[in-house]
Design a protein around this motif. Sequence first.
Motif, PDB file in Angstrom:
ATOM      1  N   GLU A 218     -66.339 -22.327   6.073  1.00  0.00           N
ATOM      2  CA  GLU A 218     -66.981 -23.643   6.104  1.00  0.00           C
ATOM      3  C   GLU A 218     -67.656 -23.894   7.452  1.00  0.00           C
ATOM      4  N   GLN A 219     -67.018 -23.443   8.526  1.00  0.00           N
ATOM      5  CA  GLN A 219     -67.582 -23.638   9.861  1.00  0.00           C
ATOM      6  C   GLN A 219     -68.851 -22.817  10.035  1.00  0.00           C
ATOM      7  N   ILE A 220     -68.835 -21.574   9.563  1.00  0.00           N
ATOM      8  CA  ILE A 220     -70.014 -20.710   9.685  1.00  0.00           C
ATOM      9  C   ILE A 220     -71.191 -21.299   8.918  1.00  0.00           C
ATOM     10  N   ILE A 221     -70.931 -21.732   7.688  1.00  0.00           N
ATOM     11  CA  ILE A 221     -71.992 -22.323   6.877  1.00  0.00           C
ATOM     12  C   ILE A 221     -72.566 -23.549   7.568  1.00  0.00           C
ATOM     13  N   SER A 222     -71.689 -24.372   8.133  1.00  0.00           N
ATOM     14  CA  SER A 222     -72.131 -25.596   8.788  1.00  0.00           C
ATOM     15  C   SER A 222     -73.005 -25.296  10.000  1.00  0.00           C
ATOM     16  N   GLU A 223     -72.617 -24.299  10.798  1.00  0.00           N
ATOM     17  CA  GLU A 223     -73.317 -24.049  12.053  1.00  0.00           C
ATOM     18  C   GLU A 223     -74.546 -23.166  11.895  1.00  0.00           C
ATOM     19  N   VAL A 224     -74.495 -22.218  10.983  1.00  0.00           N
ATOM     20  CA  VAL A 224     -75.634 -21.300  10.823  1.00  0.00           C
ATOM     21  C   VAL A 224     -76.665 -21.839   9.840  1.00  0.00           C
ATOM     22  N   TRP A 225     -76.162 -22.407   8.721  1.00  0.00           N
ATOM     23  CA  TRP A 225     -77.084 -22.898   7.691  1.00  0.00           C
ATOM     24  C   TRP A 225     -77.281 -24.410   7.728  1.00  0.00           C
ATOM     25  N   ARG A 226     -76.498 -25.092   8.581  1.00  0.00           N
ATOM     26  CA  ARG A 226     -76.615 -26.551   8.726  1.00  0.00           C
ATOM     27  C   ARG A 226     -76.489 -27.279   7.397  1.00  0.00           C
TER      28      ARG A 226
END
Length: 229
Positions: A179-187
């Motif tokens: 969830e963190q990766i999706i939030s930070e990379v894909w916004r």
Amino acid sequence: MRLLLVEDDNHVAAALSAVLTRHGFQVVHARNGEEALRALLPADAEPFGVVLLDLGLPDQDGYEVCGRIRKLTSTPVIMVTARSDVRSRIHGLNLGADDYVVKPYDTGELLARIHAVSRRTLPGDGTAPAETEVRLGPVLIELPTRQVSVSGVVVQLTRKEFDLLALLAQRPGVVFRREQIISEVWRTSWEGTGRTLEVHVASLRSKLRMPALIETVRGVGYRLVAPAS
């Protein structure tokens, strides 16, 4: 990352420590304010990345402890408390806390907040310059030019592939939640984007010809495993 958990309830501390350890943190538990301050004092010890500070401590108020921590170090402090009123939050932030989490909290949100505040402040005195490149064995990540090379050979990555690799390379060995990766990379949020993340991880492993570089932590996310030089 070393994390100082200041919590007087041993059962709460044990459960949270287990979760944090599973996500790559080295947890030091302090049961009261004085223990916390003693843990922060040794100058030769590896610095803490974040302090999780409960406000309901047996020996002194958590607000007082936060103020004393601020005089010792610029290490990010996240207050964790059942006090949910706005005045309490404002008071905590004014004392130098970097974030304020109200109990009961979602573990995923707490982990995301830990990663967020740890990125804002470098360990130590916070005056070190930001890194311009990251070397992981034969892999060199040049942040200003967004260029990646393996053993001196440039590897062509897409924008999102580079962003994903650079994010994981911030803290090798630390697990980043999906969830963190999706939030930070894909916004964006997790829903409907999980397959996209899996595809990009597979592509990175293939392009870098190092399938073991990015490790899948089942049910949690991914972490970067630094290869031998």
